[in-house]
Write a protein that holds these residues in place. Structure first.
Motif, PDB file in Angstrom:
ATOM      1  N   ALA A  65       0.830  -1.210   0.000  1.00 40.22           N
ATOM      2  CA  ALA A  65       0.000   0.000   0.000  1.00 40.22           C
ATOM      3  C   ALA A  65       0.862   1.256   0.000  1.00 40.22           C
ATOM      4  O   ALA A  65       0.620   2.190  -0.769  1.00 40.22           O
ATOM      5  CB  ALA A  65      -0.938  -0.005   1.204  1.00 40.22           C
ATOM      6  N   ARG A 103       1.182   3.989  -3.069  1.00 42.23           N
ATOM      7  CA  ARG A 103       0.903   5.414  -2.850  1.00 42.23           C
ATOM      8  C   ARG A 103       2.087   6.272  -3.267  1.00 42.23           C
ATOM      9  O   ARG A 103       1.910   7.368  -3.807  1.00 42.23           O
ATOM     10  CB  ARG A 103       0.586   5.679  -1.372  1.00 42.23           C
ATOM     11  CG  ARG A 103      -0.840   5.435  -1.004  1.00 42.23           C
ATOM     12  CD  ARG A 103      -1.171   5.999   0.367  1.00 42.23           C
ATOM     13  NE  ARG A 103      -0.240   5.620   1.419  1.00 42.23           N
ATOM     14  CZ  ARG A 103      -0.345   4.533   2.181  1.00 42.23           C
ATOM     15  NH1 ARG A 103      -1.358   3.707   2.013  1.00 42.23           N
ATOM     16  NH2 ARG A 103       0.533   4.277   3.112  1.00 42.23           N
ATOM     17  N   SER A 152      -2.785   2.572  -7.024  1.00 40.94           N
ATOM     18  CA  SER A 152      -3.495   1.876  -5.954  1.00 40.94           C
ATOM     19  C   SER A 152      -2.860   0.515  -5.687  1.00 40.94           C
ATOM     20  O   SER A 152      -2.192  -0.066  -6.550  1.00 40.94           O
ATOM     21  CB  SER A 152      -4.965   1.681  -6.329  1.00 40.94           C
ATOM     22  OG  SER A 152      -5.079   0.728  -7.360  1.00 40.94           O
ATOM     23  N   ARG A 153      -3.109   0.032  -4.493  1.00 47.13           N
ATOM     24  CA  ARG A 153      -2.614  -1.290  -4.109  1.00 47.13           C
ATOM     25  C   ARG A 153      -3.223  -2.356  -5.021  1.00 47.13           C
ATOM     26  O   ARG A 153      -2.528  -3.273  -5.469  1.00 47.13           O
ATOM     27  CB  ARG A 153      -2.991  -1.539  -2.646  1.00 47.13           C
ATOM     28  CG  ARG A 153      -2.515  -2.841  -2.087  1.00 47.13           C
ATOM     29  CD  ARG A 153      -2.861  -2.962  -0.613  1.00 47.13           C
ATOM     30  NE  ARG A 153      -4.282  -2.862  -0.362  1.00 47.13           N
ATOM     31  CZ  ARG A 153      -5.112  -3.906  -0.329  1.00 47.13           C
ATOM     32  NH1 ARG A 153      -4.652  -5.125  -0.523  1.00 47.13           N
ATOM     33  NH2 ARG A 153      -6.398  -3.736  -0.110  1.00 47.13           N
ATOM     34  N   SER A 154      -4.498  -2.209  -5.330  1.00 46.83           N
ATOM     35  CA  SER A 154      -5.157  -3.222  -6.168  1.00 46.83           C
ATOM     36  C   SER A 154      -4.598  -3.229  -7.588  1.00 46.83           C
ATOM     37  O   SER A 154      -4.442  -4.296  -8.192  1.00 46.83           O
ATOM     38  CB  SER A 154      -6.669  -3.024  -6.182  1.00 46.83           C
ATOM     39  OG  SER A 154      -6.996  -1.761  -6.696  1.00 46.83           O
ATOM     40  N   SER A 155      -4.250  -2.054  -8.128  1.00 42.97           N
ATOM     41  CA  SER A 155      -3.677  -2.038  -9.478  1.00 42.97           C
ATOM     42  C   SER A 155      -2.283  -2.661  -9.468  1.00 42.97           C
ATOM     43  O   SER A 155      -1.881  -3.307 -10.434  1.00 42.97           O
ATOM     44  CB  SER A 155      -3.640  -0.619 -10.060  1.00 42.97           C
ATOM     45  OG  SER A 155      -2.670   0.172  -9.421  1.00 42.97           O
TER      46      SER A 155
END
Length: 91
Positions: free
Chosen positions: A35, A39, A44-47
């Motif tokens: 994460a 940032r 994003s973490r999901s991407s």
């Protein structure tokens, strides 16, 4: 009428460029946090996880970054060699 300059700027930021991938991996090695690393590069973490599943080489480098992070927390002297490898693009 929509503001196209904003939409186009947002679109440009959404790409995982090779430079952004390298910066993410360096931040991941330093922090150990997906994460936080995401940032750092404005993603994003999901991407980041989606990219990891899509690119085998990135997945391998991700694992190496986490192993290096573990080594850094165990032996801070490893940091010098690890940072030099990232800065020069060698391993």
């Amino acid at each position: 009428m929509p503001d196209r300059s904003r939409a186009s700027a947002r679109h440009r930021r959404a790409y995982w460029t090779p430079a952004r991938q390298c910066q993410f991996l360096a931040a991941l090695m330093e922090s150990g946090s997906v994460a936080r690393a995401a940032r750092t590069v404005g993603m994003s973490r999901s991407s980041a996880h989606r990219l990891r599943h899509r690119l085998t080489a990135f997945d391998r480098q991700w694992e190496e970054a986490l192993v290096m992070h573990a080594g850094l927390t165990a032996d801070p002297l490893v940091w010098t060699a690890a940072r030099a490898a990232i800065d020069t693009g060698t391993r």
